[in-house]
Motif scaffolding. Sequence first.
Motif, PDB file in Angstrom:
ATOM      1  N   ILE A 201       0.851  -1.182   0.000  1.00  0.00           N
ATOM      2  CA  ILE A 201       0.000   0.000   0.000  1.00  0.00           C
ATOM      3  C   ILE A 201       0.891   1.238   0.000  1.00  0.00           C
ATOM      4  CG2 ILE A 201      -1.915  -1.146   1.169  1.00  0.00           C
ATOM      5  CD1 ILE A 201      -1.081   0.304   3.749  1.00  0.00           C
ATOM      6  N   LYS A 202       0.353   2.321  -0.532  1.00  0.00           N
ATOM      7  CA  LYS A 202       1.071   3.596  -0.513  1.00  0.00           C
ATOM      8  C   LYS A 202       0.689   4.421   0.708  1.00  0.00           C
ATOM      9  CE  LYS A 202       1.626   3.974  -5.534  1.00  0.00           C
ATOM     10  NZ  LYS A 202       1.314   4.780  -6.742  1.00  0.00           N
ATOM     11  N   MET A 203      -0.581   4.287   1.121  1.00  0.00           N
ATOM     12  CA  MET A 203      -1.087   5.068   2.244  1.00  0.00           C
ATOM     13  C   MET A 203      -1.994   4.199   3.104  1.00  0.00           C
ATOM     14  SD  MET A 203      -2.033   8.684   0.353  1.00  0.00           S
ATOM     15  CE  MET A 203      -3.146   7.849  -0.796  1.00  0.00           C
ATOM     16  N   LEU A 204      -2.113   4.551   4.369  1.00  0.00           N
ATOM     17  CA  LEU A 204      -2.924   3.769   5.295  1.00  0.00           C
ATOM     18  C   LEU A 204      -4.393   3.723   4.892  1.00  0.00           C
ATOM     19  CD1 LEU A 204      -1.501   4.830   8.791  1.00  0.00           C
ATOM     20  CD2 LEU A 204      -0.946   2.804   7.433  1.00  0.00           C
ATOM     21  N   VAL A 205      -4.858   4.715   4.187  1.00  0.00           N
ATOM     22  CA  VAL A 205      -6.261   4.759   3.777  1.00  0.00           C
ATOM     23  C   VAL A 205      -6.656   3.504   3.010  1.00  0.00           C
ATOM     24  CG1 VAL A 205      -5.742   6.008   1.646  1.00  0.00           C
ATOM     25  CG2 VAL A 205      -8.015   6.188   2.672  1.00  0.00           C
ATOM     26  N   GLU A 206      -5.710   2.865   2.360  1.00  0.00           N
ATOM     27  CA  GLU A 206      -6.009   1.673   1.555  1.00  0.00           C
ATOM     28  C   GLU A 206      -6.390   0.468   2.406  1.00  0.00           C
ATOM     29  OE1 GLU A 206      -2.967   1.108  -1.639  1.00  0.00           O
ATOM     30  OE2 GLU A 206      -2.220   3.027  -0.905  1.00  0.00           O
ATOM     31  N   MET A 207      -6.012   0.459   3.683  1.00  0.00           N
ATOM     32  CA  MET A 207      -6.296  -0.700   4.524  1.00  0.00           C
ATOM     33  C   MET A 207      -7.795  -0.880   4.772  1.00  0.00           C
ATOM     34  SD  MET A 207      -3.679  -2.479   5.112  1.00  0.00           S
ATOM     35  CE  MET A 207      -4.439  -3.550   6.329  1.00  0.00           C
ATOM     36  N   GLU A 208      -8.526   0.193   4.808  1.00  0.00           N
ATOM     37  CA  GLU A 208      -9.961   0.080   5.043  1.00  0.00           C
ATOM     38  C   GLU A 208     -10.633  -0.686   3.913  1.00  0.00           C
ATOM     39  OE1 GLU A 208     -13.764   2.993   5.946  1.00  0.00           O
ATOM     40  OE2 GLU A 208     -11.747   3.644   6.480  1.00  0.00           O
ATOM     41  N   ASP A 209     -10.229  -0.420   2.698  1.00  0.00           N
ATOM     42  CA  ASP A 209     -10.779  -1.129   1.555  1.00  0.00           C
ATOM     43  C   ASP A 209     -10.361  -2.597   1.576  1.00  0.00           C
ATOM     44  OD1 ASP A 209     -11.945  -1.426  -1.189  1.00  0.00           O
ATOM     45  OD2 ASP A 209      -9.840  -1.790  -1.681  1.00  0.00           O
ATOM     46  N   ILE A 210      -9.092  -2.858   1.867  1.00  0.00           N
ATOM     47  CA  ILE A 210      -8.597  -4.245   1.865  1.00  0.00           C
ATOM     48  C   ILE A 210      -9.290  -5.084   2.930  1.00  0.00           C
ATOM     49  CG2 ILE A 210      -6.572  -5.675   2.325  1.00  0.00           C
ATOM     50  CD1 ILE A 210      -4.899  -3.390   1.052  1.00  0.00           C
ATOM     51  N   LEU A 211      -9.336  -4.598   4.156  1.00  0.00           N
ATOM     52  CA  LEU A 211      -9.943  -5.359   5.235  1.00  0.00           C
ATOM     53  C   LEU A 211     -11.470  -5.377   5.121  1.00  0.00           C
ATOM     54  CD1 LEU A 211      -7.656  -4.283   8.200  1.00  0.00           C
ATOM     55  CD2 LEU A 211      -7.752  -6.520   7.093  1.00  0.00           C
ATOM     56  N   GLY A 212     -12.029  -4.416   4.430  1.00  0.00           N
ATOM     57  CA  GLY A 212     -13.468  -4.401   4.223  1.00  0.00           C
ATOM     58  C   GLY A 212     -13.940  -5.506   3.326  1.00  0.00           C
ATOM     59  N   ARG A 213     -13.018  -6.207   2.682  1.00  0.00           N
ATOM     60  CA  ARG A 213     -13.385  -7.329   1.801  1.00  0.00           C
ATOM     61  C   ARG A 213     -13.592  -8.620   2.575  1.00  0.00           C
ATOM     62  NH1 ARG A 213      -8.558  -6.351  -2.613  1.00  0.00           N
ATOM     63  NH2 ARG A 213      -8.823  -4.091  -2.786  1.00  0.00           N
ATOM     64  N   GLN A 214     -13.312  -8.620   3.883  1.00  0.00           N
ATOM     65  CA  GLN A 214     -13.492  -9.849   4.670  1.00  0.00           C
ATOM     66  C   GLN A 214     -14.977 -10.178   4.808  1.00  0.00           C
ATOM     67  OE1 GLN A 214      -9.609 -10.441   7.416  1.00  0.00           O
ATOM     68  NE2 GLN A 214     -11.428  -9.780   8.464  1.00  0.00           N
TER      69      GLN A 214
END
Length: 214
Positions: A201-214
């Motif tokens: 990831i480039k920025m922490l904001v991307e983690m919400e999208d990634i973990l939201g796929r669970q």
Amino acid sequence: MEKETNPLGNNIKAVVFDCDGVMFDSAEANRRYYDAVLARFGKPPMDEQDFAYAHMHTAFETLERLFGSGEGLKKALQAAKDLTYFPFVRLMRMEPYLMHLLTWLKPNYHLAVATNRTNTMDAVISEHGLTGFFDLVVTSMDVKAPKPDPGQLYKIMEAYSLSGDQVAYLGDSVVDEQAARTAGVKFVAVANPNLEADVHIKMLVEMEDILGRQ
């Protein structure tokens, strides 16, 4: 529309953060601190190689690199102790999306820190308004050896009875990568495409999208 696959899998229970370079841009704070120690002995400021090393390693390891071993290191350690890092904590700049991400994660994940900082992490958390977010903070003082040794991650896994595929570790350096690989946890490389990782990831904001796929 079919839901995107989560590259971390669907079993993440804990999200673990490195401090420097992930939660905070601590470049100015670290540079000014070590340069202040060097200045006490009439030495020039750190060069870029020393600075890169300081970013990943403990204060002891960094001072050993800057001053060598023996009497020089002993005097440098005392000077560093006298100076203390605490006045420099306020110079650390929190990553813009960190607070929002922690707030979003907190209800559903164990949150922890695994850092090669020593005795400054409590001050960092307090100074920057992060008190109460992390269930566990593990520094290099809490284990037998600093990263890349996996002891910090093992300690977190043991605390919550988690397996490696249940832990996502966010780091930005090769010592983070090595610790994650040895511990067998999922590794998220932050703003460093040169690392081997499960996710970049480039920025922490991307983690919400990634973990939201669970």
